[in-house]
Design a protein around this motif. Structure first.
Motif, short mmCIF file in Angstrom:
data_model
loop_
_atom_site.label_atom_id
_atom_site.label_comp_id
_atom_site.label_asym_id
_atom_site.label_seq_id
_atom_site.Cartn_x
_atom_site.Cartn_y
_atom_site.Cartn_z
N ALA A 181 11.77 2.51 -7.38
CA ALA A 181 10.91 3.46 -6.66
C ALA A 181 11.42 3.75 -5.25
N THR A 182 12.33 2.89 -4.75
CA THR A 182 12.92 3.16 -3.42
C THR A 182 14.09 4.12 -3.51
N GLY A 183 14.52 4.47 -4.73
CA GLY A 183 15.57 5.47 -4.90
C GLY A 183 16.93 4.95 -5.28
N VAL A 184 17.06 3.64 -5.53
CA VAL A 184 18.38 3.10 -5.92
C VAL A 184 18.59 3.29 -7.42
N PRO A 185 19.84 3.34 -7.91
CA PRO A 185 20.11 3.46 -9.35
C PRO A 185 19.62 2.24 -10.11
N ALA A 186 19.52 2.40 -11.43
CA ALA A 186 18.99 1.32 -12.27
C ALA A 186 19.83 0.05 -12.19
N LEU A 238 3.83 -8.68 1.38
CA LEU A 238 3.60 -7.66 2.41
C LEU A 238 4.88 -6.88 2.71
N LEU A 239 6.03 -7.57 2.72
CA LEU A 239 7.29 -6.87 2.93
C LEU A 239 7.58 -5.89 1.80
N VAL A 240 7.31 -6.32 0.57
CA VAL A 240 7.58 -5.49 -0.60
C VAL A 240 6.72 -4.22 -0.58
N THR A 241 5.51 -4.33 -0.04
CA THR A 241 4.58 -3.19 -0.06
C THR A 241 4.60 -2.36 1.21
N VAL A 251 14.55 -8.32 0.64
CA VAL A 251 14.22 -9.49 1.46
C VAL A 251 12.83 -10.01 1.10
N GLY A 252 11.89 -9.09 0.91
CA GLY A 252 10.54 -9.48 0.53
C GLY A 252 10.50 -10.18 -0.81
N LEU A 253 11.30 -9.71 -1.76
CA LEU A 253 11.36 -10.36 -3.06
C LEU A 253 11.91 -11.77 -2.95
N GLY A 254 12.95 -11.95 -2.13
CA GLY A 254 13.51 -13.28 -1.95
C GLY A 254 12.52 -14.23 -1.30
N LEU A 255 11.80 -13.74 -0.29
CA LEU A 255 10.80 -14.56 0.40
C LEU A 255 9.65 -14.90 -0.54
N ALA A 313 0.06 -0.96 -5.52
CA ALA A 313 -0.39 -1.88 -6.56
C ALA A 313 0.19 -3.27 -6.37
N PHE A 314 1.34 -3.35 -5.70
CA PHE A 314 1.99 -4.64 -5.50
C PHE A 314 1.21 -5.55 -4.54
N LEU A 315 0.14 -5.05 -3.97
CA LEU A 315 -0.73 -5.90 -3.15
C LEU A 315 -1.56 -6.86 -3.99
N ILE A 316 -1.58 -6.68 -5.31
CA ILE A 316 -2.43 -7.48 -6.18
C ILE A 316 -2.15 -8.99 -6.09
#
Length: 338
Positions: A181-186, A238-241, A251-255, A313-316
């Motif tokens: 969703a951020t625009g990077v390729p698959a 919070l970083l991811v969203t 970085v958010g995913l790693g944290l 939705a990632f705030l869930i």
């Protein structure tokens, strides 16, 4: 794939007490490995939807059978430490999955071919489980259900596993979609998505005990690593969203992975160490909890993304983490030396 794994867990949860009644743990582990290997092979070579679905169901069922046995093999007074170490190994090797899938997909062939690499270690389980190992000299006192079993405590323990696995699989299943969703390729999204399992591997290598010590000066590590783990997972969420930058989302995913890594070993150890209930029933309940979480939580996130957007939705995970931290452990395992 996730739904197949969840359905497999729910099926195994029903048959678990009967399957483990005669202490056939190694047999169940071997059957699970074989079923999972066949499923992985079908997924890798499938040319049609029917074969792919069959492969996914077999992977789910086989994986569920293996997961049923793991808590029993690692139970005892230091179960959280042993579970964390075992998960550290699995998380470390699991890092290669999205990397290989992303690399193959970027080079031209379908990333599904990476499933072929899963067949060999599954088959290696077979000779390893044929060796007879002497039982440990520590036993957890267990009784059959109904003889004063603390079912309120069991329900709280079950709920904590549901919440921890829910948070974990929201990231496992939707991390790559969030990066897309951020625009990077698959292919790039699959590679960057490995940040979450890398964080998980690091967190489980550090271990719940050591993470608690690291955060103790800040007042977050007293008693259990659940609090610092939950805080790190929330910060990653919070970083991811909050940002739409691939770098910051990564970085958010790693944290988040670093924090989430400590949750499952602790809550699983709490559940399987409850006295007054047979270990086979507790292992089945842990499988039932994981299946419930994997089936419902990512689906709830997807439903919310359909109404809002995936980023919001990632705030869930935040309310799930809050509820998890509010449910305190109230019992300790009863241990006796023979």
């Amino acid at each position: 794939m996730s739904s197949a794994f969840a359905v497999g867990l729910l099926i195994v949860a029903l048959i678990g007490p009967m399957a483990l009644r005669t202490d056939a743990r190694m047999l169940v582990l071997r059957i699970g490995a074989i079923v999972c290997a066949v499923g992985a092979l079908l997924l890798a070579v499938a040319q049609g939807l029917a074969v792919a679905l069959a492969g996914g169901l077999l992977v789910g069922l086989g994986g569920a059978l293996m997961l049923l046995v793991v808590p029993l093999l690692l139970s005892g007074p230091r179960a959280a430490v042993r579970i964390a170490r075992a998960n550290a190994v699995s998380s470390t090797t699991g890092i290669f999955a999205p990397l290989v899938i992303g690399a193959l997909d970027s080079l031209g062939p379908t990333g599904r071919l990476a499933m072929l690499l899963a067949v060999l270690p599954l088959l290696l389980v077979l000779p390893l489980t044929r060796s007879r190992v002497a039982p440990r000299a520590v036993h957890v006192v267990a009784e059959s259900p109904g003889s004063g079993a603390p079912w309120g405590t069991v329900f709280r323990g079950w709920s904590r596993v549901v919440l921890a696995v829910s948070v974990e699989f929201c990231f496992v299943i939707w991390a790559v979609a969030r990066l897309l969703a951020t625009g990077v390729p698959a292919g790039t999204a699959a590679l960057l998505g490995s940040a979450f399992p890398i964080g998980m591997a690091v967190g489980r290598t550090i271990g719940p005990v050591n993470l608690g010590r690291i955060f103790r000066p800040a007042g977050l590590g007293r008693g259990s690593a659940l609090l610092p783990g939950g805080v790190l997972a929330a910060a990653g969420t919070l970083l991811v969203t909050a940002f739409d930058s691939p770098a910051l989302v990564t970085v958010g995913l790693g944290l988040a992975g670093l924090g989430v890594a400590t949750l499952y070993p602790i809550v699983l150890a709490d559940l399987i160490s409850i006295p007054g209930v047979s270990p086979a029933h507790l292992a089945s309940l842990s499988a039932f909890a994981s299946g419930t979480a994997i089936l419902l939580a990512p689906a709830a996130l997807a439903a919310l993304a359909g109404v809002l957007d995936l980023r919001t939705a990632f705030l869930i995970p935040l309310p799930l983490l809050a509820i998890l931290l509010l449910i305190h452990r109230t019992t300790q395992p009863v241990v006796r030396q023979p």
